[in-house]
Motif scaffolding. Structure first.
Motif, mmCIF file in Angstrom:
data_model
loop_
_atom_site.group_PDB
_atom_site.id
_atom_site.type_symbol
_atom_site.label_atom_id
_atom_site.label_comp_id
_atom_site.label_asym_id
_atom_site.label_seq_id
_atom_site.Cartn_x
_atom_site.Cartn_y
_atom_site.Cartn_z
ATOM 1 N N TYR A 267 -50.608 -25.927 29.787
ATOM 2 C CA TYR A 267 -50.583 -24.831 28.827
ATOM 3 C C TYR A 267 -49.516 -23.803 29.215
ATOM 4 O O TYR A 267 -49.292 -23.533 30.408
ATOM 5 C CB TYR A 267 -51.949 -24.154 28.751
ATOM 6 C CG TYR A 267 -52.990 -24.980 28.005
ATOM 7 C CD1 TYR A 267 -53.198 -24.808 26.643
ATOM 8 C CD2 TYR A 267 -53.725 -25.952 28.678
ATOM 9 C CE1 TYR A 267 -54.122 -25.580 25.964
ATOM 10 C CE2 TYR A 267 -54.659 -26.733 28.002
ATOM 11 C CZ TYR A 267 -54.851 -26.541 26.648
ATOM 12 O OH TYR A 267 -55.756 -27.301 25.970
ATOM 13 N N LYS A 268 -48.885 -23.287 28.175
ATOM 14 C CA LYS A 268 -47.840 -22.282 28.364
ATOM 15 C C LYS A 268 -48.154 -21.089 27.472
ATOM 16 O O LYS A 268 -48.662 -21.243 26.359
ATOM 17 C CB LYS A 268 -46.479 -22.882 27.996
ATOM 18 C CG LYS A 268 -45.292 -21.980 28.299
ATOM 19 C CD LYS A 268 -43.985 -22.696 27.991
ATOM 20 C CE LYS A 268 -42.792 -21.794 28.284
ATOM 21 N NZ LYS A 268 -41.501 -22.492 27.994
ATOM 22 N N THR A 269 -47.835 -19.899 27.952
ATOM 23 C CA THR A 269 -48.171 -18.682 27.213
ATOM 24 C C THR A 269 -47.410 -18.600 25.894
ATOM 25 O O THR A 269 -46.185 -18.747 25.852
ATOM 26 C CB THR A 269 -47.872 -17.419 28.046
ATOM 27 O OG1 THR A 269 -48.597 -17.486 29.267
ATOM 28 C CG2 THR A 269 -48.273 -16.161 27.293
ATOM 29 N N SER B 27 -54.164 -12.925 26.734
ATOM 30 C CA SER B 27 -53.069 -13.886 26.764
ATOM 31 C C SER B 27 -53.511 -15.118 25.988
ATOM 32 O O SER B 27 -54.628 -15.605 26.163
ATOM 33 C CB SER B 27 -52.734 -14.265 28.218
ATOM 34 O OG SER B 27 -51.749 -15.271 28.259
ATOM 35 N N SER C 21 -52.401 -19.078 25.035
ATOM 36 C CA SER C 21 -51.526 -20.166 25.480
ATOM 37 C C SER C 21 -51.664 -21.385 24.577
ATOM 38 O O SER C 21 -52.700 -21.578 23.933
ATOM 39 C CB SER C 21 -51.866 -20.555 26.924
ATOM 40 O OG SER C 21 -51.724 -19.446 27.795
#
Length: 282
Positions: free
Chosen positions: A4-6, A52, A54
């Motif tokens: 997972y990426k933001t 945040s 993601s």
């Protein structure tokens, strides 16, 4: 294993708190947003200063499928502190809530400011019955009058049909400034010693205090009143070091070291002047 990426952050700051960490506000995703996050394989996390969100880099098609659907993610901001507005520097109006939309931002220091100005102001509030809140706030939300809502449009996050490998997360910011008030000390004598003069000394010599004379309090007690000559910013842990000094026969005596600072549970406005009253027995 999924990676997972933001996708984006929403950063909350408040100068009242130590290191500007606003710990009393929560982001609550609406029902639609909760379902969408699940369906698009997005993960929301509460972080130190906000939230945040993601995305799954191994399965971006679950998000790309919604590009043409004008998706809007909505989050309700709620306060865990009933006195939040007492130390927050904007003139909140009952029956109004803050409204932040990713379509209207200011860019500063690689962040996108969601408020109209650097700090949140009354301009950012809208009446709770404004149609911008339709389909976002429930009847109960309108009764409880949340602090505000945040709208993040998918089209403001990604403008291409495919998420590029070089995608840089969007950083949104909401910054509250702490309220400043005039500190008014009501000094109440509890012994038979009469001092020729009483004054308050700021150890760091940054703040001066003016004598306001004697006043009769609501309970009939007579107090000597001393007030700061400037408004002082309220802080969770104030660094002000104030001493109460008494002068008798030209000799100074420290009567109280490190006077109390204002309680944020109450303050008053007198002639458009914000006042924090403190009561001190000496």
């Amino acid at each position: 294993m999924a990676s997972y990426k933001t996708l984006f952050n929403v950063n909350l700051q408040h100068s009242f708190f130590n290191e500007s960490e606003c710990r009393v506000l929560s982001f609550i995703p609406t029902n639609f947003t909760t379902r969408f996050l699940h369906n698009a394989d997005l993960v929301i996390k509460t972080v130190k200063q906000g939230i945040s969100v993601s995305y799954n880099t191994d399965f971006t098609k679950s998000l790309e499928a919604y590009f043409d659907d004008d998706i809007v993610l909505s989050f309700i901001i709620k306060s865990r502190d009933p006195y939040f507005y007492n130390y927050t520097d904007f003139d909140h109006v009952k029956g109004k809530s803050l409204y932040f939309n990713s379509a209207q931002t200011l860019e500063k220091d690689d962040e996108l400011i969601l408020s109209n100005e650097n700090f949140v102001t009354a301009i950012d509030e809208k009446a709770i019955d404004d149609n911008v809140f339709d389909d976002i706030l429930s009847k109960q939300d309108r009764i409880s009058n949340p602090v505000g809502i945040v709208i993040i449009r998918l089209s403001d996050l990604i403008t291409e049909d495919i998420i590029p490998s070089s995608y840089i997360a969007k950083k949104y910011r909401i910054k509250f400034n702490a309220k400043s008030t005039f500190w008014r000390y009501n000094l109440i004598k509890r012994n038979d010693i009469d001092y020729d003069k009483l004054f308050i000394q700021d150890i760091e010599q940054k703040i001066k205090f003016d004598q306001k004379g004697q006043v009769s309090l609501s309970n009939g007690v007579i107090a000597n009143q001393i007030e700061s000559d400037q408004a002082i910013m309220l802080k969770e842990f104030s660094d002000c070091q104030l001493n109460l000094i008494g002068i008798k026969d030209k000799k100074e005596k420290i009567l109280i070291k490190r006077l109390n600072v204002p309680d944020t549970k109450q303050y008053k406005i007198e002639k458009e002047k914000k006042i924090s009253d403190l009561y001190v027995y000496y």
